[in-house]
Design a protein around this motif. Structure first.
Motif, PDB file in Angstrom:
ATOM      1  N   ILE A  22      23.460   6.124 -33.112  1.00  0.00           N
ATOM      2  CA  ILE A  22      22.792   6.696 -34.042  1.00  0.00           C
ATOM      3  C   ILE A  22      21.141   6.582 -34.019  1.00  0.00           C
ATOM      4  O   ILE A  22      20.442   7.368 -33.894  1.00  0.00           O
ATOM      5  CB  ILE A  22      23.115   6.097 -35.424  1.00  0.00           C
ATOM      6  N   ALA A  23      20.804   5.387 -33.467  1.00  0.00           N
ATOM      7  CA  ALA A  23      19.549   5.136 -33.362  1.00  0.00           C
ATOM      8  C   ALA A  23      18.884   5.844 -32.306  1.00  0.00           C
ATOM      9  O   ALA A  23      17.684   6.242 -32.435  1.00  0.00           O
ATOM     10  CB  ALA A  23      19.409   3.286 -33.099  1.00  0.00           C
ATOM     11  N   TYR A  24      19.854   5.979 -31.121  1.00  0.00           N
ATOM     12  CA  TYR A  24      19.104   6.732 -30.110  1.00  0.00           C
ATOM     13  C   TYR A  24      19.126   8.059 -30.415  1.00  0.00           C
ATOM     14  O   TYR A  24      18.038   8.989 -29.629  1.00  0.00           O
ATOM     15  CB  TYR A  24      20.208   6.440 -28.937  1.00  0.00           C
ATOM     16  N   SER A  25      19.604   8.767 -31.276  1.00  0.00           N
ATOM     17  CA  SER A  25      19.488  10.231 -31.204  1.00  0.00           C
ATOM     18  C   SER A  25      18.985  10.456 -32.655  1.00  0.00           C
ATOM     19  O   SER A  25      18.594  11.652 -32.891  1.00  0.00           O
ATOM     20  CB  SER A  25      21.160  10.660 -31.994  1.00  0.00           C
ATOM     21  N   LEU A  26      18.619   9.438 -33.610  1.00  0.00           N
ATOM     22  CA  LEU A  26      17.673   9.899 -34.664  1.00  0.00           C
ATOM     23  C   LEU A  26      16.372  10.540 -34.485  1.00  0.00           C
ATOM     24  O   LEU A  26      16.138  11.470 -35.152  1.00  0.00           O
ATOM     25  CB  LEU A  26      17.314   8.488 -35.427  1.00  0.00           C
ATOM     26  N   LEU A  72      40.448   8.651 -27.248  1.00  0.00           N
ATOM     27  CA  LEU A  72      40.277   8.172 -28.528  1.00  0.00           C
ATOM     28  C   LEU A  72      39.223   7.214 -28.791  1.00  0.00           C
ATOM     29  O   LEU A  72      38.832   7.524 -29.652  1.00  0.00           O
ATOM     30  CB  LEU A  72      41.581   7.225 -28.658  1.00  0.00           C
ATOM     31  N   ASN A  73      38.891   6.465 -27.903  1.00  0.00           N
ATOM     32  CA  ASN A  73      37.537   5.615 -27.985  1.00  0.00           C
ATOM     33  C   ASN A  73      36.297   6.599 -28.136  1.00  0.00           C
ATOM     34  O   ASN A  73      35.361   6.457 -29.061  1.00  0.00           O
ATOM     35  CB  ASN A  73      37.352   4.478 -27.095  1.00  0.00           C
ATOM     36  N   VAL A  81      21.679  20.877 -33.998  1.00  0.00           N
ATOM     37  CA  VAL A  81      21.313  19.701 -33.609  1.00  0.00           C
ATOM     38  C   VAL A  81      22.594  18.783 -33.591  1.00  0.00           C
ATOM     39  O   VAL A  81      22.506  18.095 -32.716  1.00  0.00           O
ATOM     40  CB  VAL A  81      20.408  18.902 -34.900  1.00  0.00           C
ATOM     41  N   GLY A  82      23.533  19.138 -34.195  1.00  0.00           N
ATOM     42  CA  GLY A  82      24.916  18.356 -34.080  1.00  0.00           C
ATOM     43  C   GLY A  82      25.440  18.589 -32.546  1.00  0.00           C
ATOM     44  O   GLY A  82      25.835  17.784 -31.825  1.00  0.00           O
ATOM     45  N   VAL A 128      31.791   8.887 -30.838  1.00  0.00           N
ATOM     46  CA  VAL A 128      31.072  10.286 -31.095  1.00  0.00           C
ATOM     47  C   VAL A 128      31.205  10.966 -32.271  1.00  0.00           C
ATOM     48  O   VAL A 128      30.305  11.285 -33.099  1.00  0.00           O
ATOM     49  CB  VAL A 128      31.540  11.254 -29.926  1.00  0.00           C
ATOM     50  N   GLY A 129      32.328  10.841 -33.092  1.00  0.00           N
ATOM     51  CA  GLY A 129      32.555  11.262 -34.104  1.00  0.00           C
ATOM     52  C   GLY A 129      31.730  10.443 -35.547  1.00  0.00           C
ATOM     53  O   GLY A 129      31.076  10.999 -36.280  1.00  0.00           O
ATOM     54  N   GLY A 130      31.982   9.201 -35.260  1.00  0.00           N
ATOM     55  CA  GLY A 130      31.278   8.349 -36.210  1.00  0.00           C
ATOM     56  C   GLY A 130      29.568   8.209 -36.208  1.00  0.00           C
ATOM     57  O   GLY A 130      28.940   8.542 -36.847  1.00  0.00           O
ATOM     58  N   SER A 131      29.003   8.459 -34.757  1.00  0.00           N
ATOM     59  CA  SER A 131      27.654   8.437 -34.624  1.00  0.00           C
ATOM     60  C   SER A 131      27.065   9.821 -35.063  1.00  0.00           C
ATOM     61  O   SER A 131      25.904   9.811 -35.608  1.00  0.00           O
ATOM     62  CB  SER A 131      27.398   8.312 -33.111  1.00  0.00           C
ATOM     63  N   LEU A 132      28.061  10.895 -34.778  1.00  0.00           N
ATOM     64  CA  LEU A 132      27.494  12.311 -35.303  1.00  0.00           C
ATOM     65  C   LEU A 132      27.127  12.279 -36.747  1.00  0.00           C
ATOM     66  O   LEU A 132      26.191  12.894 -37.354  1.00  0.00           O
ATOM     67  CB  LEU A 132      28.395  13.298 -34.816  1.00  0.00           C
ATOM     68  N   ILE A 133      28.250  11.828 -37.650  1.00  0.00           N
ATOM     69  CA  ILE A 133      28.337  11.866 -38.894  1.00  0.00           C
ATOM     70  C   ILE A 133      26.833  10.991 -39.464  1.00  0.00           C
ATOM     71  O   ILE A 133      26.216  11.505 -40.392  1.00  0.00           O
ATOM     72  CB  ILE A 133      29.449  11.213 -39.588  1.00  0.00           C
ATOM     73  N   GLY A 134      26.943   9.700 -38.833  1.00  0.00           N
ATOM     74  CA  GLY A 134      25.645   8.988 -39.036  1.00  0.00           C
ATOM     75  C   GLY A 134      24.402   9.673 -38.824  1.00  0.00           C
ATOM     76  O   GLY A 134      23.526   9.678 -39.500  1.00  0.00           O
ATOM     77  N   THR A 135      24.342  10.123 -37.812  1.00  0.00           N
ATOM     78  CA  THR A 135      23.062  10.707 -37.111  1.00  0.00           C
ATOM     79  C   THR A 135      22.572  12.010 -38.140  1.00  0.00           C
ATOM     80  O   THR A 135      21.488  12.050 -38.630  1.00  0.00           O
ATOM     81  CB  THR A 135      23.160  11.307 -35.641  1.00  0.00           C
ATOM     82  N   LEU A 136      23.592  12.823 -38.443  1.00  0.00           N
ATOM     83  CA  LEU A 136      23.319  13.882 -39.146  1.00  0.00           C
ATOM     84  C   LEU A 136      22.966  13.778 -40.675  1.00  0.00           C
ATOM     85  O   LEU A 136      21.991  14.186 -41.174  1.00  0.00           O
ATOM     86  CB  LEU A 136      24.364  14.921 -39.116  1.00  0.00           C
TER      87      LEU A 136
END
Length: 288
Positions: free
Chosen positions: A157-161, A82-83, A209-210, A88-96
């Motif tokens: 997000i910062a790591y994947s941008l 769950l965590n 990229v996602g 990962v879901g939140g960071s993927l949305i923000g990164t994309l």
């Protein structure tokens, strides 16, 4: 008197056939080396601890689903899942979202500092994340984001941008400008043109990229280990290490393999489902 044409030599065809057989043989060997450990882990997750050591290469006598239930409940794999999904879901949305917006501006608009900002993102790809762990720790601590899921999302997000901006900038440059110009002629704003015209056209690149970001963030271990030490906030990679240590002392190897397979299944499923989109996104620029 006309000369009779000589038959074309078949040397090149034979060399091509030999090279084709050799390359296919290498691919088959590589596929066996990759697939066999995965199949062995799946098979072992349904065995008993005794069967794992007495007959490690044989098929299980029956499917012991209690290994999976024990890993899911007693080893708290459900909480880790769950965590991980939330992070990962939140960071993927923000990164994309942020990555596509930055890449679109860098690819479509000329302004002072355009290339400098672009090369800053490229430089971020070469920056070792281990050098930023100590500053990141104190920054999150001062912002009261340490040991929180939303703090870990911001770090991901910062790591994947950098890679996302680098990938999507090249992709946006391959898209036709005539469609955007037509939208401007119809009175669409820059925001509407981006979200309703250009972003749907960039769907193959976004999916590609996602997937790459999903794989990297799902398997990320160093960042959550340093920045997320609370037991109830741990993600799946931390849970697997904890399961390996605790279950190793208890001798519950079947539960350990069950947890390992649980962690692999979402990654395999994501790649199988979006395999065509990934290939389309990687080859779109070359086709155009």
């Amino acid at each position: 008197m006309t000369k009779r044409a000589l038959p074309a030599p078949r040397t090149e065809k034979r060399e091509g056939a030999v090279l084709n057989v050799f390359s296919h043989g290498i691919l088959i060997i590589w596929a066996i080396m990759v697939v066999m450990p995965l199949l062995w882990a799946v098979m072992t997750s349904f065995k008993t601890d005794r069967a794992i050591f007495t007959s490690p290469w044989s098929l299980p006598d029956k499917l012991h689903f209690e290994n999976w239930s024990r890993a899911w409940t007693e080893a708290h794999m459900s909480d880790y899942f769950l965590n991980t999904i939330l992070v990962v879901g939140g960071s993927l949305i923000g990164t994309l979202l942020f990555g596509s917006m930055a890449a679109y501006v860098l690819a479509r608009f000329e302004f002072p500092g355009n290339r400098f900002i672009y090369f800053l993102f490229i430089g971020g790809m070469s920056f070792p994340i281990i050098l930023a762990l100590v500053p990141l720790f104190y920054v999150l601590q001062n912002m009261a984001l340490l040991n929180t899921l939303h703090g870990l999302i911001l770090v991901y997000i910062a790591y994947s941008l950098p890679f996302t901006v680098f990938f999507l900038t090249a992709f946006f440059r391959t898209l036709p400008t005539s469609v955007a110009e037509a939208a401007f002629m119809d009175g669409a704003s820059h925001t509407r043109t981006f979200f309703q015209v250009m972003l749907p056209m960039a769907k193959p690149g976004l999916i590609s990229v996602g997937i790459f970001n999903f794989l990297g963030q799902w398997n990320q271990y160093l960042l959550p280990t340093v920045l997320n030490t609370e037991q109830d906030q741990k993600v799946l990679s931390q849970g697997l290490v904890q399961l390996a240590v605790s279950q190793g002392y208890k001798g519950d190897w079947s539960g350990l393999f069950a947890g390992l397979v649980m962690a692999m299944l979402p990654v395999l499923a994501a790649y199988i489902v979006f395999q065509r989109q990934v290939v389309a996104g990687l080859t779109a620029g070359a086709v155009k």
